[in-house]
Design a protein around this motif. Sequence first.
Motif, mmCIF file in Angstrom:
data_model
loop_
_atom_site.group_PDB
_atom_site.id
_atom_site.type_symbol
_atom_site.label_atom_id
_atom_site.label_comp_id
_atom_site.label_asym_id
_atom_site.label_seq_id
_atom_site.Cartn_x
_atom_site.Cartn_y
_atom_site.Cartn_z
ATOM 1 N N MET A 1 3.493 16.248 1.084
ATOM 2 C CA MET A 1 4.032 15.003 1.656
ATOM 3 C C MET A 1 5.000 14.365 0.652
ATOM 4 S SD MET A 1 1.881 11.641 2.550
ATOM 5 C CE MET A 1 2.043 10.845 4.086
ATOM 6 N N SER A 2 6.220 14.073 1.098
ATOM 7 C CA SER A 2 7.213 13.535 0.167
ATOM 8 C C SER A 2 6.925 12.062 -0.125
ATOM 9 C CB SER A 2 8.609 13.676 0.769
ATOM 10 O OG SER A 2 8.726 12.819 1.863
ATOM 11 N N ILE A 3 7.439 11.618 -1.252
ATOM 12 C CA ILE A 3 7.246 10.205 -1.640
ATOM 13 C C ILE A 3 7.903 9.279 -0.612
ATOM 14 C CG2 ILE A 3 9.231 10.366 -3.240
ATOM 15 C CD1 ILE A 3 6.405 8.113 -4.130
ATOM 16 N N SER A 4 9.000 9.777 -0.003
ATOM 17 C CA SER A 4 9.698 8.954 0.991
ATOM 18 C C SER A 4 8.809 8.716 2.215
ATOM 19 C CB SER A 4 10.998 9.654 1.383
ATOM 20 O OG SER A 4 11.504 9.094 2.536
ATOM 21 N N THR A 5 8.143 9.799 2.690
ATOM 22 C CA THR A 5 7.249 9.652 3.861
ATOM 23 C C THR A 5 6.087 8.726 3.518
ATOM 24 O OG1 THR A 5 7.793 11.931 4.368
ATOM 25 C CG2 THR A 5 5.986 10.962 5.618
ATOM 26 N N LEU A 6 5.555 8.913 2.308
ATOM 27 C CA LEU A 6 4.435 8.075 1.872
ATOM 28 C C LEU A 6 4.867 6.608 1.818
ATOM 29 C CD1 LEU A 6 1.531 8.070 0.820
ATOM 30 C CD2 LEU A 6 2.421 8.431 -1.469
ATOM 31 N N ILE B 1 15.004 -18.838 17.969
ATOM 32 C CA ILE B 1 14.805 -19.173 16.546
ATOM 33 C C ILE B 1 14.233 -17.961 15.806
ATOM 34 C CG2 ILE B 1 13.485 -20.645 14.957
ATOM 35 C CD1 ILE B 1 13.675 -22.843 17.123
ATOM 36 N N LYS B 2 13.281 -17.293 16.447
ATOM 37 C CA LYS B 2 12.664 -16.127 15.791
ATOM 38 C C LYS B 2 13.667 -14.980 15.624
ATOM 39 C CE LYS B 2 8.909 -16.594 18.453
ATOM 40 N NZ LYS B 2 7.660 -16.260 19.132
ATOM 41 N N ALA B 3 14.527 -14.791 16.642
ATOM 42 C CA ALA B 3 15.528 -13.718 16.556
ATOM 43 C C ALA B 3 16.499 -13.998 15.406
ATOM 44 C CB ALA B 3 16.276 -13.602 17.878
ATOM 45 N N VAL B 4 16.932 -15.259 15.301
ATOM 46 C CA VAL B 4 17.843 -15.618 14.198
ATOM 47 C C VAL B 4 17.105 -15.462 12.866
ATOM 48 C CG1 VAL B 4 19.223 -17.481 13.190
ATOM 49 C CG2 VAL B 4 19.184 -17.179 15.654
ATOM 50 N N GLY B 5 15.837 -15.891 12.842
ATOM 51 C CA GLY B 5 15.027 -15.752 11.619
ATOM 52 C C GLY B 5 14.907 -14.304 11.192
ATOM 53 N N SER B 6 14.686 -13.412 12.154
ATOM 54 C CA SER B 6 14.547 -11.989 11.800
ATOM 55 C C SER B 6 15.858 -11.437 11.249
ATOM 56 C CB SER B 6 14.067 -11.177 13.004
ATOM 57 O OG SER B 6 15.062 -11.129 13.981
ATOM 58 N N LEU B 7 16.990 -11.914 11.807
ATOM 59 C CA LEU B 7 18.311 -11.469 11.309
ATOM 60 C C LEU B 7 18.516 -11.927 9.856
ATOM 61 C CD1 LEU B 7 20.741 -12.190 14.263
ATOM 62 C CD2 LEU B 7 20.295 -9.984 13.218
ATOM 63 N N VAL B 8 18.198 -13.207 9.625
ATOM 64 C CA VAL B 8 18.377 -13.769 8.276
ATOM 65 C C VAL B 8 17.508 -13.002 7.277
ATOM 66 C CG1 VAL B 8 17.999 -15.839 6.858
ATOM 67 C CG2 VAL B 8 18.970 -16.059 9.135
ATOM 68 N N LEU B 9 16.244 -12.781 7.659
ATOM 69 C CA LEU B 9 15.323 -12.091 6.751
ATOM 70 C C LEU B 9 15.750 -10.641 6.521
ATOM 71 C CD1 LEU B 9 11.836 -13.344 7.969
ATOM 72 C CD2 LEU B 9 12.933 -13.868 5.810
ATOM 73 N N ALA B 10 16.179 -9.979 7.593
ATOM 74 C CA ALA B 10 16.574 -8.566 7.457
ATOM 75 C C ALA B 10 17.760 -8.436 6.516
ATOM 76 C CB ALA B 10 16.922 -7.997 8.829
ATOM 77 N N ARG B 11 18.732 -9.315 6.655
ATOM 78 C CA ARG B 11 19.935 -9.212 5.829
ATOM 79 C C ARG B 11 19.647 -9.607 4.378
ATOM 80 N NH1 ARG B 11 23.629 -7.488 9.173
ATOM 81 N NH2 ARG B 11 25.342 -7.533 7.705
ATOM 82 N N SER B 12 18.600 -10.449 4.178
ATOM 83 C CA SER B 12 18.236 -10.808 2.805
ATOM 84 C C SER B 12 17.384 -9.714 2.154
ATOM 85 C CB SER B 12 17.430 -12.108 2.784
ATOM 86 O OG SER B 12 18.079 -13.104 3.488
ATOM 87 N N ALA B 13 16.522 -9.083 2.946
ATOM 88 C CA ALA B 13 15.578 -8.121 2.357
ATOM 89 C C ALA B 13 16.125 -6.696 2.294
ATOM 90 C CB ALA B 13 14.279 -8.131 3.162
ATOM 91 N N ARG B 14 17.142 -6.393 3.108
ATOM 92 C CA ARG B 14 17.646 -5.016 3.152
ATOM 93 C C ARG B 14 18.135 -4.491 1.794
ATOM 94 N NH1 ARG B 14 20.846 -4.986 8.515
ATOM 95 N NH2 ARG B 14 19.290 -4.118 9.917
ATOM 96 N N PRO B 15 18.938 -5.273 1.045
ATOM 97 C CA PRO B 15 19.386 -4.747 -0.247
ATOM 98 C C PRO B 15 18.224 -4.341 -1.148
ATOM 99 C CG PRO B 15 20.560 -6.756 0.295
ATOM 100 C CD PRO B 15 19.506 -6.599 1.319
ATOM 101 N N MET B 16 17.159 -5.169 -1.124
ATOM 102 C CA MET B 16 15.987 -4.867 -1.955
ATOM 103 C C MET B 16 15.289 -3.599 -1.454
ATOM 104 S SD MET B 16 12.946 -7.484 -2.747
ATOM 105 C CE MET B 16 11.555 -7.025 -3.735
ATOM 106 N N LEU B 17 15.168 -3.490 -0.138
ATOM 107 C CA LEU B 17 14.494 -2.319 0.443
ATOM 108 C C LEU B 17 15.294 -1.055 0.180
ATOM 109 C CD1 LEU B 17 12.151 -1.334 2.325
ATOM 110 C CD2 LEU B 17 13.733 -1.594 4.201
ATOM 111 N N PHE B 18 16.611 -1.123 0.370
ATOM 112 C CA PHE B 18 17.447 0.059 0.178
ATOM 113 C C PHE B 18 17.451 0.492 -1.288
ATOM 114 C CE2 PHE B 18 20.273 -0.674 4.201
ATOM 115 C CZ PHE B 18 19.184 -0.320 4.980
ATOM 116 N N GLN C 1 14.874 0.218 -3.203
ATOM 117 C CA GLN C 1 13.569 0.879 -3.395
ATOM 118 C C GLN C 1 13.579 2.296 -2.829
ATOM 119 O OE1 GLN C 1 10.333 -1.348 -1.741
ATOM 120 N NE2 GLN C 1 10.381 -2.891 -3.330
ATOM 121 N N ILE C 2 14.123 2.435 -1.617
ATOM 122 C CA ILE C 2 14.046 3.763 -0.981
ATOM 123 C C ILE C 2 15.202 4.662 -1.408
ATOM 124 C CG2 ILE C 2 12.705 2.988 1.015
ATOM 125 C CD1 ILE C 2 15.163 2.816 2.661
ATOM 126 N N GLY C 3 16.094 4.126 -2.202
ATOM 127 C CA GLY C 3 17.197 4.936 -2.749
ATOM 128 C C GLY C 3 18.194 5.274 -1.678
#
Lengths: 249, 178
Positions: free
Chosen positions: B1-6, B157-174, B176-178
Motif C-alpha cells: 500500500m503506497s503512502i499516498s493511498t494511506l 452561506i455554507k457553500a461560500v464557506g466551503s469555497l473559502v475554506l477549500a481555497r485556504s486549505a488547498r495549498p497546505m494540502l497540496f 502535504q500530498i506533493g
Amino acid sequence: MARIAFHYIPGNTFLHRWDARCKFLAFLFIMATLIQIKLSFFFFYSVLLIFLFFFSRPPLKSLARELKFWGIFLSILFLFHSFLTPGVPLSAVSYLSIKKEGLLLGGFVCWRLGLMLGYAILFTSVTRPRELRDTIAWFLKPIPFLPDRRIGLMVSMTWRFFYRFLDYKEEVILAHEARLGGFNRNPFKKVKSLLLPILKKALMEVEEVSLALAVRGYHDQLPISLPHIPFYQWIPVFALVVILFLLFL
Amino acid sequence: MSISTLRFSILSSMMAALMAMGAYLHLPIGPVPIVLTNLFVLLSGLLLGARWGFISAALYLLVGAMGMPVFYGGKGGLAHLFGPTGGYLFGFVLSAGMVGFISHRIRYSLLGDIIAVIIGSLVIYAFGVPWLKFMTKITWGKAFMIGMIPFLVGDTIKAVGSLVLARSARPMLFRQIG
C-alpha cells in the motif's frame, strides 16, 4: 478543560473486559431496536443503562458537566414538540396551548435521544479505538472484495478524529471569544475564523498519523490476531436478545 | 500500500469526522439553525476529489449507521438513515463525489469550484426532497416548503464557506500530498 464524553476511559470492569465483538453486537442490537416506541423497551433500556454506567465507573461528575449542553438541547426539543404538535390543548394550561399529544411525543423523542447518546458514550468509554478497528475488520472479513482491515482502520480513525475535533472546537471557540471575536456579526468571517484553525490542525494531525502508520509498516494484508470468543462472552448478547424478544411479544 | 493511498484513507477519515463534528456546530443565523455537516460534505469533494470525497461521505454514513451519534441532533443508527431525512444523507455521498469530479475537471479554478458547489448542493436536495415526500406522504409543494426553502439561505452561506475554506486549505494540502 479536557472533555471525556466519547473518549475511551481506561478501567478494569466487566464492560472493559467484555470482548469488543460481543459488545459491538449488543450495541448494534440496542441501537437498532431503539426505533420501537413501546414503553417497556424504553424502561428496560433506561434501567440497563443506569446499571451499566454504575458498573463501568466513569467519572460521572465530569460527564454530567459536559452533558449540560445536551440537557438544554433536549429541553428545547421537548418544548418544541409540546407547543407545535397538533392535538387537544391541556385544559389546566389552555392559555399556553400545550398539547397532550405533544407532551407524549416530545417525551418519547427526548427519551430516545438521551438513550442513544448514553449508550454511545458508554460504548466508546469502554472500547479502545484499536478494538473497534479489529472488530469492524472481523465483521467485514466474510464479505469478499472488501478491504476489511482498511475500512476498520478508517472507521476507528473517524471516531478518534471526531472526539479530538470536538476538543479542538472548544479550544478554538474559547480563543475566539478571548479575542472578542463574538462581536463579529459577519457569518462568513465567523465560519472562517472558527473552521480554518480546526481544518489546519486536522491536516497536520493527518500527516502525523499517516507517517506514523507508514513507518510502522501498515498494509491491508496484515493479519488480525483476534482470539476465539469464549462461550461465556456470548451469554450477555443471548440474554439481551431473549429479553428483547420477550418484551416484543 | 503506497503512502499516498494511506494518506488519502486517513484524509477521508478526517473529512468524515469533520462532517460528524459539523452536526454539533450551529450558526445561529436566521430562523433555522445552520448545521455545518453539508459544508464539510462539499469541502471533502473540493479537497479530496471525486473518489475520496465519495468515500469520506460514505464513511460518515457507515459510522452513523453503526449507531454512533454523528447525525444532526446527536442521532445515529440505521433507523435514522432510512427515516424521512435519509435522502439528504444519501445525497451527501453523491454530492461529495460530484463536487470532486467537477472541481477536478475544471482544474480547481474559482469558477469551477463555484459550479461544483452549486451542483453539489442541488444533488443533496435532489435526493432529500423526493425521499422526504415519499416517506412522509406529503405533497410536492409541502415537501419543498419544509425540506428545501427554509434552508436555502443557510446553504448559500455554507457553500461560500466551503469555497473559502477549500481555497485556504488547498495549498497546505497540496504541499502535504506533493
